[in-house]
Design an enzyme around this catalytic site. Sequence first.
Site, mmCIF file in Angstrom:
data_model
loop_
_atom_site.group_PDB
_atom_site.id
_atom_site.type_symbol
_atom_site.label_atom_id
_atom_site.label_comp_id
_atom_site.label_asym_id
_atom_site.label_seq_id
_atom_site.Cartn_x
_atom_site.Cartn_y
_atom_site.Cartn_z
ATOM 1 N N GLU A 312 10.681 1.529 29.833
ATOM 2 C CA GLU A 312 11.170 1.077 31.135
ATOM 3 C C GLU A 312 12.332 0.093 30.995
ATOM 4 O O GLU A 312 12.401 -0.930 31.667
ATOM 5 C CB GLU A 312 10.025 0.467 31.953
ATOM 6 C CG GLU A 312 8.903 1.475 32.191
ATOM 7 C CD GLU A 312 7.841 1.026 33.185
ATOM 8 O OE1 GLU A 312 7.612 -0.188 33.302
ATOM 9 O OE2 GLU A 312 7.243 1.895 33.834
ATOM 10 N N ASP A 386 -0.693 5.511 34.077
ATOM 11 C CA ASP A 386 -0.340 4.133 34.410
ATOM 12 C C ASP A 386 -1.297 3.550 35.445
ATOM 13 O O ASP A 386 -0.904 3.385 36.605
ATOM 14 C CB ASP A 386 1.108 4.106 34.947
ATOM 15 C CG ASP A 386 1.617 2.694 35.154
ATOM 16 O OD1 ASP A 386 0.991 1.745 34.645
ATOM 17 O OD2 ASP A 386 2.647 2.536 35.842
ATOM 18 N N GLU A 414 -2.535 -2.994 41.248
ATOM 19 C CA GLU A 414 -1.218 -2.447 41.570
ATOM 20 C C GLU A 414 -1.304 -1.161 42.392
ATOM 21 O O GLU A 414 -0.594 -1.007 43.384
ATOM 22 C CB GLU A 414 -0.451 -2.186 40.264
ATOM 23 C CG GLU A 414 0.886 -1.502 40.474
ATOM 24 C CD GLU A 414 1.652 -1.278 39.179
ATOM 25 O OE1 GLU A 414 1.196 -1.708 38.114
ATOM 26 O OE2 GLU A 414 2.736 -0.661 39.263
HETATM 27 C C1 GCV Z 1 5.219 -4.790 33.592
HETATM 28 C C2 GCV Z 1 4.052 -0.032 35.470
HETATM 29 C C3 GCV Z 1 4.309 -1.130 36.448
HETATM 30 C C4 GCV Z 1 5.330 -2.114 35.925
HETATM 31 C C5 GCV Z 1 4.837 -2.654 34.580
HETATM 32 C C6 GCV Z 1 4.635 -1.463 33.649
HETATM 33 C C7 GCV Z 1 4.088 -1.884 32.295
HETATM 34 O O1 GCV Z 1 5.169 0.782 35.347
HETATM 35 O O2 GCV Z 1 4.712 -0.595 37.673
HETATM 36 O O3 GCV Z 1 5.480 -3.148 36.841
HETATM 37 O O4 GCV Z 1 5.741 -3.566 34.046
HETATM 38 O O5 GCV Z 1 3.706 -0.576 34.221
HETATM 39 O O6 GCV Z 1 2.887 -1.789 32.120
HETATM 40 O O7 GCV Z 1 4.854 -2.289 31.452
#
Ligand code: GCV
Length: 711
Positions: A312, A386, A414
């Site tokens: 990411e 995720d 989340e």
């Molecule tokens: C910390 C998901 C979440 C992100 C998070 C990522 C991760 O994509 O939406 O906010 O980033 O996981 O675990 O690194």
Amino acid sequence: MKEAASLVGLPRDGYELWLDYRPVQSAERLGAYRASLQSIAVPGDFSTLAVARAELQRGLSGLLDGPVEISQDQLQGPGLLAGTPQTSSQIAALGWDEQIAAQGPEGYLIRSAMMGGKPAVVIAAGSEMGVLYGSFHLLRLLQTQQPLAGLDIAERPKIQLRLLDHWDNLNRSVERGYAGKSLWKWEELPDTLDPRYHDYARACASIGINGAVLNNVNANPLILRSDYLEKVVALANVLRLYGIRVHLSANFASPLRPSDTPGRFRRVNGIGNLDTADPLDPDVRQWWKEKADEIYHHIPDFGGFLVKANSEGMPGPFDYGRTHLDGANMLARALAPHGGIVMWRAFVYDPHVDPDRTKRAYKEFVPLDGEFEPNVFVQVKNGPLDFQPREPFHPLFGAMPKTPLMMEFQVTQEYLGQGIHLVYLAPMWKEVLDADTFAQGEGSTVAQVIDGSLHGYPMTGVAGVANIGSDRNWCGHHFAQANWYAFGRLAWNHTLSPEQIAEEWIRATFTNDDGTVATIRDMMMGSWEACVNTMMPLCLHHIMREGHHYGPDLEYNAGREDWNPQYYHRADAAGLGYDRSSSGSNAVAQYFPPLCDEFDDLTTCPEKYLLWFHHVPWDYEMRSGRTLWDELVWRYAHGVAAVSRMLETWTGLKSCVDSQRYEEVLKKLSTQVSDAAEWPQVCLSYFQKFSRRPIPAGISDGAFQQHDESR
Ligand code: GCV
């Protein structure tokens, strides 16, 4: 045992969490406790023993409803003695050394014994931390109104590292945080220490959490700059008293020079003076070695680094043509002389690796098994995508026998209703922990992988992404506290049942009235399945709104295929779901036999995972006898009805819980009910464009509550 009515109306804002030491309400129990605990002795000068003394004093004076003296000398008379054989000659004289040693460095015994001819309760441990954990256990016995007679408790944690990962940024925002700002007041540190740091640490210690990663995995390199390290030192000095070791998320690009245009993920921004962060470059290695030396000079018990690399947008070894091994092992070598660890995350999903996002981490990491330095954990999310409402367990569990895998759960909600929805997560975590990987034949559970018993890992760990913030009640939602609690309790002992954990939490947090406890427990126990059914039944996944991940959306274009809901649900005229069978992406092959075959075959795949593994025709006959379409409708309706019942249940508890928390939970449950109705409306009307089947009457006007569940 009915709680005294007078307690119910007392204002309670949730700050005390489950450490709300209100007086024991059963007169009989209170009398017995007072008789058993007439004198209390916790000898010894160490700082954590002082913490144990303070907690016992605070807890017992609340629970016993009167002042309590704690002596640092010998125990005189019937009472409580806590210590180690080194700090108490009375404990040394008991001859329990072998049993104490068998509980390991953090374990303890709580036993009834005779001492100088008088009955005593003894908390005996091999370390001061064991004494503190034992003290919290004893307080829990009183909070849950257990008898103190005939005690013979022996406890030791099943997993060594039990961490909270805070996704907290240095500007005090919290990624996926729904409870206010970050607890850590970086702007005031190191000079000013918020008293909440102690209360945070007390709460963590009370459930056995022994480590905290203070900052977001999307790490700002500044955290490793000397001025920030001074702030970290101040926090470490507090948390250490409670047995919590500080860890930090490290940005892989930290050795680079600061950039004028750092960008969100700071791929090119560091705090160093180098032009590269290449892990094979000698200057880069030296930079990390010196950084580790600097940290350990100030924090001798520093835990280590958590790293999100090449995921990411975060920087990593791939930026220099290197591998996960090069990156993780370079950091591991810098930390090893000090006893530190690296937690290298397996949350990677480079599209070049495989068209199916859920297969990528396995493909990248399995070939590296056995090649990491001994102080490297690979940290793996519970499922291969995720933190969705439900996922099958991650196939990496069981597939890396030579690399310690650390479980990563998400305590913050989340994708599960954030700070609004009441969703008790212990049943979900337990489903994952109890899942059989078949890695070494039947009975090779995920829990056995992470507790090290399956592969003989020399180090073991579990992490939970924290749901804690600056809100007065810590977690935003009073019931989200139960998830913090359950995470700690399961991390300590993954064989505990979610029911038992819920019950403990309710008794400590709200009430000991048996009827009320049972009602709240049942509501909590059904809440995860209700969430799954209202949002993503039958293992649909990733169909939430873009970016903030709250509420349903099935058709956006996020600019990257594997972020789009359509990529996952794959609704079309033929059916619904992602075909990961052997005729599809063949993700099933990443599981051991016979699981891969079970998942592969539409008729044996557990229906709870159906649309994860199969693209299923709309008219496919489910085990219920309903078609897929009707089953989908039924599941949504079932979920919405369950959420409505939660609201009704809570409304019925008005006179059984305190008014402030009652009202605050009520408000959130009302929103949850309307959110629950939105999901099927949005999802079914979208899917219907493909299924071309009728939605039963009333479905669009919220009439789910009337749904007949007996079908
Ligand atoms: C910390 C998901 C979440 C992100 C998070 C990522 C991760 O994509 O939406 O906010 O980033 O996981 O675990 O690194």
